[in-house]
Design a protein around this motif. Structure first.
Motif, PDB file in Angstrom:
ATOM      1  N   GLY A  79     -29.012  -6.876 -42.531  1.00  0.00           N
ATOM      2  CA  GLY A  79     -28.800  -7.586 -41.281  1.00  0.00           C
ATOM      3  C   GLY A  79     -29.132  -9.052 -41.392  1.00  0.00           C
ATOM      4  N   GLY A  80     -30.329  -9.360 -41.919  1.00  0.00           N
ATOM      5  CA  GLY A  80     -30.704 -10.743 -42.187  1.00  0.00           C
ATOM      6  C   GLY A  80     -30.887 -11.589 -40.939  1.00  0.00           C
ATOM      7  N   GLN A  81     -30.995 -12.888 -41.174  1.00  0.00           N
ATOM      8  CA  GLN A  81     -31.185 -13.848 -40.092  1.00  0.00           C
ATOM      9  C   GLN A  81     -30.268 -15.038 -40.307  1.00  0.00           C
ATOM     10  N   ALA A  82     -29.952 -15.723 -39.219  1.00  0.00           N
ATOM     11  CA  ALA A  82     -29.114 -16.921 -39.319  1.00  0.00           C
ATOM     12  C   ALA A  82     -29.885 -18.024 -40.028  1.00  0.00           C
ATOM     13  N   SER A  83     -29.161 -18.896 -40.697  1.00  0.00           N
ATOM     14  CA  SER A  83     -29.796 -20.024 -41.386  1.00  0.00           C
ATOM     15  C   SER A  83     -30.092 -21.166 -40.420  1.00  0.00           C
ATOM     16  N   LYS A  84     -29.453 -21.146 -39.241  1.00  0.00           N
ATOM     17  CA  LYS A  84     -29.654 -22.186 -38.240  1.00  0.00           C
ATOM     18  C   LYS A  84     -30.315 -21.592 -37.001  1.00  0.00           C
ATOM     19  N   ARG A  85     -31.153 -22.353 -36.374  1.00  0.00           N
ATOM     20  CA  ARG A  85     -31.813 -21.894 -35.152  1.00  0.00           C
ATOM     21  C   ARG A  85     -30.871 -22.045 -33.962  1.00  0.00           C
ATOM     22  N   GLY A  86     -31.036 -21.164 -32.979  1.00  0.00           N
ATOM     23  CA  GLY A  86     -30.227 -21.256 -31.764  1.00  0.00           C
ATOM     24  C   GLY A  86     -28.777 -20.854 -32.007  1.00  0.00           C
ATOM     25  N   LEU A  87     -27.910 -21.259 -31.070  1.00  0.00           N
ATOM     26  CA  LEU A  87     -26.497 -20.908 -31.171  1.00  0.00           C
ATOM     27  C   LEU A  87     -25.809 -21.804 -32.191  1.00  0.00           C
ATOM     28  N   SER A  88     -24.932 -21.193 -32.980  1.00  0.00           N
ATOM     29  CA  SER A  88     -24.196 -21.928 -34.002  1.00  0.00           C
ATOM     30  C   SER A  88     -22.954 -21.133 -34.353  1.00  0.00           C
ATOM     31  N   ASP A  89     -22.197 -21.630 -35.342  1.00  0.00           N
ATOM     32  CA  ASP A  89     -20.998 -20.912 -35.754  1.00  0.00           C
ATOM     33  C   ASP A  89     -21.328 -19.631 -36.514  1.00  0.00           C
ATOM     34  N   GLU A  90     -22.621 -19.370 -36.734  1.00  0.00           N
ATOM     35  CA  GLU A  90     -23.036 -18.111 -37.341  1.00  0.00           C
ATOM     36  C   GLU A  90     -23.138 -16.987 -36.308  1.00  0.00           C
TER      37      GLU A  90
END
Length: 201
Positions: A79-90
């Motif tokens: 599952g992991g985590q996004a590399s950017k905090r908050g809302l992003s294109d991820e």
């Protein structure tokens, strides 16, 4: 095929592929193929009509290429985590609309929702007299064009209920339960997200 009924019962319980493969018994690959075959119909069956007060909001899921080869980024583990905090294109935006009786519609977007996205998801739905949302400009523009009574709750300003009855607590609770339910799968491939939303719905 003699395991289809057993498989359906385990699917309703939301068990993992490994557990279902043990209980049926079938191979894990067969369990995977059957899951997505059986979820084709639920992914398409959504409410066609709302009644009375209807709440709408967006929730977000981490974009996932689970099961795909030739990734353009390092793979995430479980599952992991996004590399950017908050809302992003991820993050993949999902619109959830739900009336007080439980009729529910969801739509997966490939970019942050705008008026056109919401129109595509909700314009053919009938019966609701009031749309309750947060202060999103996209919802405001949709409601104005559709000539729907629109009640806005400004969560950031601490306004959670308007006129003692209009709020988005119902749809927010649904989103929270959906997120908790999704954690068991440790990351759902974005291309299958509609199927899992239908499964939960």
């Amino acid at each position: 095929r003699d395991q289809w009924l057993n498989y359906t019962s385990e699917l309703i319980e939301g068990l993992s592929l490994r557990k279902i493969a043990e209980l049926c018994p079938i191979s894990k690959n067969t369990a995977f193929l059957w899951r997505h075959r059986f979820l084709q119909i639920p992914s398409l069956v959504q409410a066609q009509k709302f009644e009375g007060i209807t709440e709408a909001d967006e929730t977000y899921f981490l974009e996932s290429c689970k099961g795909q080869r030739n990734l353009t980024r390092p793979s995430r583990k479980r599952g992991g985590q996004a590399s950017k905090r908050g809302l992003s294109d991820e993050q993949v935006p999902v619109l959830i609309a739900r009336d007080r009786s439980g009729a529910t519609v969801n739509a997966v977007f490939d970019s942050p929702s705008n008026k056109n996205h919401i129109q595509e998801a909700l314009s053919q739905k009938t019966g609701y007299s009031v749309l309750c949302t947060d202060s999103s400009k996209a919802f405001e523009a949709f409601a104005k064009e559709a000539k729907i009574c629109h009640k806005v709750v400004n969560i950031k300003a601490g306004i959670r209920v308007v006129e003692k009855v209009f709020h988005i607590q119902n749809v927010n609770a649904y989103c929270s339960n959906l997120k908790r339910w999704m954690t068991r799968f440790k990351g759902v491939a974005t291309r299958y997200l509609d199927s899992y939303l239908g499964w939960f719905r």
